[in-house]
Scaffold this active site. Structure first.
Site, PDB file in Angstrom:
ATOM      1  CB  CYS A  35       1.076   4.519   2.564  1.00  9.94           C
ATOM      2  SG  CYS A  35       2.000   3.032   2.866  1.00  9.94           S
ATOM      3  CB  CYS A  52      -0.072   0.630   4.842  1.00 11.41           C
ATOM      4  SG  CYS A  52      -1.262   1.849   4.325  1.00 11.41           S
ATOM      5  CB  CYS A  66      -8.173   3.399  -4.565  1.00 13.45           C
ATOM      6  SG  CYS A  66      -7.103   4.558  -5.414  1.00 13.45           S
TER       7      CYS A  66
END
Length: 176
Positions: free
Chosen positions: A13, A89, A97
């Site tokens: 998140c 989210c 990432c």
């Protein structure tokens, strides 16, 4: 993947203060012995939301060791290899990432942020209770999957279906 393997799961998140922390605690309890869950954020708040801790405690999930941290904590050479990475989210789902070690299967399980709920203290707490319920439902569905035997494409499809369960954000509901 073999049936004796322990799987490492990362919940992401943006703030790593509520949803991902709650998912970490729930999976570490529900999947004990087969799954090790971790959580992180792209822009961590630095503290776990007090209502997340209150709801986890009320539902008998251990909270020891839970803390808000950056996903950079898992990008070094000594970091665990992740088998699964779940974004919770919508903003984290759209970010690149940096954790790319291994061949982690990824899915978006978007759930609205309970920390963003405005209203009375009771309404805010109810939002955290509901988030815990949505997370537990997804985690139980995940734990029921025959991870070792499902073909990769079918597994990824099923992981995304889990993300579209009740409480999904608009982005998660549309994910393929």
């Amino acid at each position: 993947m073999t049936s004796n393997q322990n799987f490492n799961i990362l919940f992401l998140c943006t703030g790593n203060s509520a949803r991902s922390i709650m998912a970490e605690a729930i999976l570490n309890t529900e999947g004990r012995g087969r799954f090790q869950a971790f959580s992180a954020g792209s822009r961590p708040k630095g503290a776990v939301h007090p209502l997340a801790l209150k709801v986890l405690t009320a539902q008998d999930y251990p909270i020891e060791g839970l803390h808000s941290k950056s996903w950079d904590a898992f990008s070094g050479p000594d970091a665990p290899r992740f088998d699964f990475i779940f974004t919770l989210c919508d903003s984290a789902a759209g970010e690149a990432c940096p954790i790319a070690r291994g061949a982690a299967k990824r899915a978006h399980w978007g759930i609205e942020d309970p920390a963003a709920v405005e209203g009375t203290d009771a309404q805010k707490e109810l939002a955290f209770v509901q988030t815990a319920q949505f997370l537990k439902s997804r985690i139980k569905a995940f734990l029921s999957l025959p991870v070792e035997t499902i073909e990769k494409m079918a597994l990824e499809s099923r992981l995304n279906q889990i993300g579209r369960m009740e409480g999904a954000t608009d982005l998660a509901a549309k994910s393929e």
